[in-house]
Design a protein around this motif. Structure first.
Motif, PDB file in Angstrom:
ATOM      1  N   GLY A 161       0.823  -1.205   0.000  1.00  0.00           N
ATOM      2  CA  GLY A 161       0.000   0.000   0.000  1.00  0.00           C
ATOM      3  C   GLY A 161       0.850   1.245   0.000  1.00  0.00           C
ATOM      4  O   GLY A 161       2.086   1.183   0.012  1.00  0.00           O
ATOM      5  N   PRO A 162       0.217   2.402  -0.025  1.00  0.00           N
ATOM      6  CA  PRO A 162       0.959   3.658  -0.066  1.00  0.00           C
ATOM      7  C   PRO A 162       1.706   3.932   1.231  1.00  0.00           C
ATOM      8  O   PRO A 162       1.343   3.427   2.290  1.00  0.00           O
ATOM      9  N   LEU A 163       2.745   4.751   1.111  1.00  0.00           N
ATOM     10  CA  LEU A 163       3.548   5.159   2.261  1.00  0.00           C
ATOM     11  C   LEU A 163       3.768   6.659   2.160  1.00  0.00           C
ATOM     12  O   LEU A 163       3.850   7.218   1.061  1.00  0.00           O
ATOM     13  N   ASP A 164       3.870   7.301   3.275  1.00  0.00           N
ATOM     14  CA  ASP A 164       4.088   8.738   3.302  1.00  0.00           C
ATOM     15  C   ASP A 164       5.346   9.102   2.512  1.00  0.00           C
ATOM     16  O   ASP A 164       6.407   8.492   2.713  1.00  0.00           O
ATOM     17  N   PRO A 165       5.279  10.086   1.585  1.00  0.00           N
ATOM     18  CA  PRO A 165       6.439  10.427   0.756  1.00  0.00           C
ATOM     19  C   PRO A 165       7.691  10.776   1.558  1.00  0.00           C
ATOM     20  O   PRO A 165       8.804  10.437   1.153  1.00  0.00           O
ATOM     21  N   LEU A 166       7.526  11.452   2.693  1.00  0.00           N
ATOM     22  CA  LEU A 166       8.692  11.791   3.502  1.00  0.00           C
ATOM     23  C   LEU A 166       9.383  10.538   4.009  1.00  0.00           C
ATOM     24  O   LEU A 166      10.618  10.435   3.998  1.00  0.00           O
ATOM     25  N   ALA A 167       8.599   9.555   4.436  1.00  0.00           N
ATOM     26  CA  ALA A 167       9.181   8.299   4.902  1.00  0.00           C
ATOM     27  C   ALA A 167       9.901   7.586   3.759  1.00  0.00           C
ATOM     28  O   ALA A 167      10.974   7.005   3.955  1.00  0.00           O
ATOM     29  N   VAL A 168       9.318   7.649   2.574  1.00  0.00           N
ATOM     30  CA  VAL A 168       9.945   7.015   1.411  1.00  0.00           C
ATOM     31  C   VAL A 168      11.318   7.627   1.150  1.00  0.00           C
ATOM     32  O   VAL A 168      12.318   6.921   0.979  1.00  0.00           O
TER      33      VAL A 168
END
Length: 475
Positions: free
Chosen positions: A46-53
Motif C-alpha cells: 500500500g501507499p507510504l508517506d512520501p517523507l518516509a519514502v
C-alpha cells in the motif's frame, strides 16, 4: 506532510551529502548483497508517506554511494557538479519540462538553442554547425555518425532513410587502434559492423599514425567515414586533427571527432594548440557532464552539415505540434529521442556561472593538478609514469601487474581517493583523471600520501612473506 516540507527535507539531505564529501570515504562501503537487502523485498502492498519514502531511501543507499562529486574522485574522467548547475538541475526536475517539442517546453527549447550556440563558440566550431543535447558521448556518436552515414551514401545516390542499408554501397570506417569503444558501439547500432572497420595503429602514446591512416583512406574509393580522437582515454593523447582533416578533405571522407573530454582543450588559450584543425571536421561528440561539471547525464553532438544531421534525425506525425510564430527551433529535429530531460538548463547555468574565462581556468587548473600528481608519484620508489601529461590524464604503474593492482586496491579501500585501473599495451596500469571543479592542491597531496602509504604497506607485507618463518635459536 505537504510538498513544501518534503522538498525542504530533501534539500537538507542533499546538502548534508555534499557537505560530507571532504571527510567521507570516496568509495562505497556497502557491497551488492548488503544493498539488495537494504532496498529489496516484495512490492509494497500500500501507499507510504512520501517523507518516509525519501528518508528511508536516503538511509538505505548512503553506504552504496560513491563520492563522485568529491575532489578526490579521479576515475573514468567523471566531473562533479558546479553549484549553479546542480541547483539548475534541481529546478529542472521541479519544472518537469519535455524539450522534445518546442510546444511542450518553449523555455527548455530556447535555453538549449542559446547554450548550444555558446558551446559552439566556446569550442571554436563553425557557426553553421547544428547541435543536439543528448545523454552523453555514446548517443552523441550515434547522432553524428547517423548524419555521416546519410551524407556519404547520399553522395553515392543512395537515400538510406528511404531505402535502408540492404543493397547500399558498403561504408568503410577508418579509425585508430586506441579509439574509445563507444564509437564501435554507435556504428553497430547504425548497421555498420566490425568487418567494415579499418583499424590504424597508434604511435605508442595513443594517437593514430597519420601516415598509415592516409594510406588506408586513399586505398579504397568506397564511401568513407574517418573517426579521430581528441584525448585518448588512458594517455590523454591527441590525434593530429589538422593533418587528418587534410586527408578527409582531399578524399571526400567524413571526419568525425570523438572529443568526449579532450575537445574542452579548445576553451583554453594555453591548450588550444592540442586541437588545432578540429574546426575543420564534419562532426564532433563531447560530454558536458565531464569538464563542464554539470550533473549526469549531459552530452552534445554537433554537425557541420545541418541538412545531413536533420535528415538523419527528424520525424513528423499528424499529432505532433511543430513550428509556430517566430520559427522556433524544434529539438526533435536534431536528437534521437522524443521524451527526454531538459538538459539545457544545467548547461546554461554552468556557462553563465563560469563564463569563458572560468571554463578556461577550470580546464587549465585540472591539467596543472594532473602534472602536479605526476611529478609527485614519480618520486615514489618503483613508480613509472607511462605518458606525457599533455592534458588531465596520468597513466602509471608500480613494477609488475600484481603490485600495480594491489597498490590501487589499497588506495581505493583506504577511502582517500577513487581511481580506476586499466590495461595499457598488455599490462596493468592505473589511470588518474582530473576534471572535477572541486579538486584542490590538498586533494592531490592527500592522494599522493595515500599512494606512498599503500606502496609502503605492500612492501612490508611482501617482505614479511619473503622472510619466511624465523628459526628458533638453539642454545
Amino acid at each position: 506532510m505537504g510538498t513544501r516540507e518534503l522538498l525542504e527535507r530533501t534539500a537538507e539531505t542533499a546538502i548534508g551529502w555534499l557537505e560530507s564529501l571532504d571527510g567521507r570515504p570516496v568509495g562505497a562501503s556497502a557491497g551488492v548483497e548488503d544493498l539488495r537487502a537494504r532496498l529489496g523485498g516484495p512490492v509494497p502492498a500500500g501507499p507510504l508517506d512520501p517523507l518516509a519514502v525519501v528518508d528511508e531511501l536516503a538511509r538505505a543507499v548512503e553506504p552504496g554511494l560513491v563520492a563522485i562529486p568529491s575532489g578526490r574522485y579521479f576515475g573514468f574522467v567523471i566531473g562533479g557538479g558546479l553549484p549553479a548547475a546542480v541547483a539548475a538541475d534541481w529546478l529542472t526536475s521541479a519544472w518537469d519540462q519535455c524539450p522534445g517539442l518546442y510546444a511542450c517546453g518553449p523555455a527548455a527549447a530556447v535555453v538549449e538553442e542559446v547554450a548550444g550556440a555558446w558551446l559552439r563558440d566556446l569550442l571554436g566550431l563553425p557557426e553553421r554547425a547544428s547541435f543536439a543535447f543528448v545523454p552523453g558521448c555514446q548517443t552523441a556518436h550515434l547522432t553524428c555518425l547517423a548524419a555521416a552515414r546519410h551524407h556519404v551514401l547520399r553522395a553515392r545516390g543512395w537515400d538510406v532513410e528511404e531505402r535502408g542499408l540492404a543493397g547500399a554501397p558498403l561504408i568503410r570506417v577508418v579509425l585508430g587502434a586506441k579509439r574509445h569503444v563507444s564509437v564501435d558501439r554507435a556504428l553497430r547500432f547504425l548497421g555498420i559492423g566490425r568487418a567494415s572497420l579499418v583499424v590504424v595503429p597508434d604511435d605508442g602514446a595513443g594517437a593514430v599514425r597519420v601516415d598509415r591512416l592516409r594510406e588506408a583512406v586513399e586505398k579504397d574509393s568506397a564511401p568513407t567515414i574517418v573517426c579521430a580522437q581528441a584525448g585518448e582515454i588512458n594517455t590523454g593523447g591527441f590525434d593530429d586533427l589538422d593533418d587528418i582533416a587534410d586527408v578527409a578533405e582531399r578524399t571526400g571522407a567524413w571526419l568525425h571527432v570523438d572529443g568526449a573530454f579532450g575537445l574542452w582543450a579548445a576553451a583554453s588559450p594555453a591548450l588550444r594548440h592540442l586541437v588545432r584543425g578540429a574546426g575543420r571536421a564534419d562532426s564532433w561528440a563531447l560530454d558536458t557532464h565531464k569538464w563542464l561539471n554539470v550533473p549526469y547525464d549531459s552530452g552534445l553532438a554537433l554537425c557541420a552539415h545541418p541538412d545531413a544531421h536533420r535528415a538523419a534525425m527528424s520525424v513528423t506525425a499528424d499529432y505532433l505540434v511543430q513550428g509556430g510564430p517566430g520559427d522556433p527551433r524544434e529539438p526533435m529535429d536534431w536528437t534521437p529521442a522524443f521524451s527526454r530531460r531538459a538538459r539545457g538548463f544545467a548547461v546554461y547555468a554552468a556557462l553563465r556561472s563560469l563564463g569563458r574565462d572560468g571554463v578556461a581556468e577550470l580546464v587549465e587548473r585540472s591539467c596543472a593538478h594532473a602534472r602536479r600528481f605526476a611529478d609527485g608519484v614519480t618520486e615514489i620508489p618503483g613508480c613509472r609514469v607511462l605518458n606525457d601529461v599533455v592534458l588531465n590524464q596520468v597513466l602509471f604503474r608500480f613494477g609488475d601487474d600484481r603490485t600495480t593492482d594491489l597498490v590501487l586496491r589499497t588506495v581505493v579501500e583506504s577511502g582517500e581517493a577513487w581511481i580506476s585501473g586499466t590495461t595499457f599495451d598488455g599490462r596493468r596500469a592505473i589511470r588518474l583523471s582530473v576534471c572535477n571543479w572541486q579538486t584542490s592542491e590538498n586533494d592531490i597531496a592527500r592522494t599522493l600520501r595515500a599512494f606512498r602509504e599503500a606502496v609502503g604497506g605492500v612492501r612490508r607485507r611482501d617482505g614479511q612473506k619473503n622472510a619466511g618463518p624465523r628459526r628458533r635459536r638453539v642454545s
